[in-house]
Design a protein around this motif. Structure first.
Motif, PDB file in Angstrom:
ATOM      1  N   ILE A 166       0.861  -1.180   0.000  1.00 54.52           N
ATOM      2  CA  ILE A 166       0.000   0.000   0.000  1.00 54.52           C
ATOM      3  C   ILE A 166       0.902   1.237   0.000  1.00 54.52           C
ATOM      4  O   ILE A 166       1.693   1.451   0.917  1.00 54.52           O
ATOM      5  N   ASP A 214       1.036   4.425   0.720  1.00 52.95           N
ATOM      6  CA  ASP A 214       0.408   5.516   1.473  1.00 52.95           C
ATOM      7  C   ASP A 214       1.457   6.522   1.949  1.00 52.95           C
ATOM      8  O   ASP A 214       1.636   6.730   3.134  1.00 52.95           O
ATOM      9  N   ALA A 264      -7.483   2.217   1.716  1.00 54.86           N
ATOM     10  CA  ALA A 264      -6.533   1.093   1.749  1.00 54.86           C
ATOM     11  C   ALA A 264      -7.246  -0.193   2.152  1.00 54.86           C
ATOM     12  O   ALA A 264      -7.080  -1.239   1.510  1.00 54.86           O
ATOM     13  N   TRP A 294       3.262  -1.507   4.126  1.00 55.98           N
ATOM     14  CA  TRP A 294       2.678  -0.154   4.137  1.00 55.98           C
ATOM     15  C   TRP A 294       3.823   0.854   4.039  1.00 55.98           C
ATOM     16  O   TRP A 294       4.708   0.874   4.883  1.00 55.98           O
TER      17      TRP A 294
END
Ligand code: GLU
Ligand code: ZN
Length: 296
Positions: free
Chosen positions: A44, A46, A57, A77
């Motif tokens: 992800i 982010d 997400a 992440w």
């Protein structure tokens, strides 16, 4: 299962839910990994909170599960990876491979829109400054396993691009290279909208002395107006009902052989068959018009 060193990944930004365009990238990278008896990871991305949509997400992960695209290992992440990015930035700086830049957009526009290295030797400090890479390894083209040799915009390839933004956020090109290397990714399968940054990413691999992965850029799904399906132009989120007809549409888009009996198959059976039948040979090569410079 036979041993394989193939590691692929899907790396969505949580700026919205997955739509048909992102499903193509997810499915293409999944099939290519599975067909190579490889590992398929999900990351992800982010790192850009202002562009994030709360809850996106989690929705993306749920959508992947719903579409039967089960990943290996833990999700990575990028918001947990700041230390690794900082460490690499410090290394580049210590090696004299980066510098602080205080130029405004207006100044860069006034010299033609591509950065001219103005601050390279000015010795600015970090105050209100971006960090730029000293471009020692301009990469002007690369080999794409689907579409062959791809030429980059020469001026952009030579630019001292930003690796740490003035607003304090880490640049996409830095984070993606640090993480793909960290995760041992051997091949990147993603949409053709990410063609332009590829040469910058390869040049970062060279700066770090790391082996670059292989690349496959998939054609982009377009809407009726001929624009790329994207969160920006409000592509509808993937439907929540039976995922199979949507998977079939995605397989058709990728020009794969599809059984007419798919309605008798479960999602897992359908995907297993798609893996067995997967071939890059029939996937449409990308058109030059689909390449754009993504300002990431
Ligand atoms: N996070 C990027 C995006 O969603 C993709 C990064 C990549 O695949 O390299 O557009
Ligand atoms: Zn500058």
């Amino acid at each position: 299962m036979s041993e394989s060193h193939y590691i692929g990944r899907f790396a969505p930004s949580p700026s919205g839910e997955l739509h048909f365009g992102s499903l193509i990238a997810a499915l293409g990278s999944y099939l290519q990994a599975r067909a190579n008896q490889g590992v398929w990871r999900v990351r992800i991305e982010d790192i850009d909170p202002p562009r994030e949509v709360p809850g996106a997400a989690e929705t993306i992960l749920r959508q992947l599960e719903h579409y039967g695209l089960h990943w290996d290992g833990d999700v990575l992440w990028q918001s947990k990876r700041h230390e690794a990015y900082r460490e690499r930035l410090a290394w580049l700086y210590e090696q004299g491979l980066s510098y602080y830049c205080t130029c405004t957009r207006a100044r860069i526009q006034s010299v033609g829109g591509v950065y001219d290295g103005h601050c390279r030797t000015l010795g600015h400090g970090p105050e209100n400054a971006a960090v730029r890479l000293v471009q020692h390894f301009p990469v002007t083209h690369f080999h794409d396993k689907l579409s062959g040799d791809i030429q980059a915009d020469e001026r952009l390839a030579r630019e001292d691009f930003i690796i740490h933004r003035r607003d304090g956020l880490f640049a996409y090109n830095l984070a993606v290279v640090v993480d793909d290397h960290f995760q041992g990714v051997t091949e990147i399968v993603r949409g053709a909208d990410l063609i332009e940054p590829t040469v910058r990413q390869i040049s970062l691999y060279q700066q770090f002395g790391w082996a670059a992965p292989e690349y496959i850029h998939l054609p982009l799904a377009l809407n009726a107006q001929g624009n790329k399906l994207s969160k920006q132009n409000h592509a509808p989120a993937l439907p929540e009902g039976d995922p199979r007809p949507v998977l079939i549409d995605a397989l058709r888009f990728l020009n794969q052989n599809i059984t007419s009996e798919w309605q008798d198959l479960s999602i897992d059976e359908l995907l297993k068959l798609a893996v067995d039948n997967w071939t890059l040979k029939t996937v449409p090569k990308i058109q030059h018009s689909q390449m754009r410079y993504a300002e990431l």
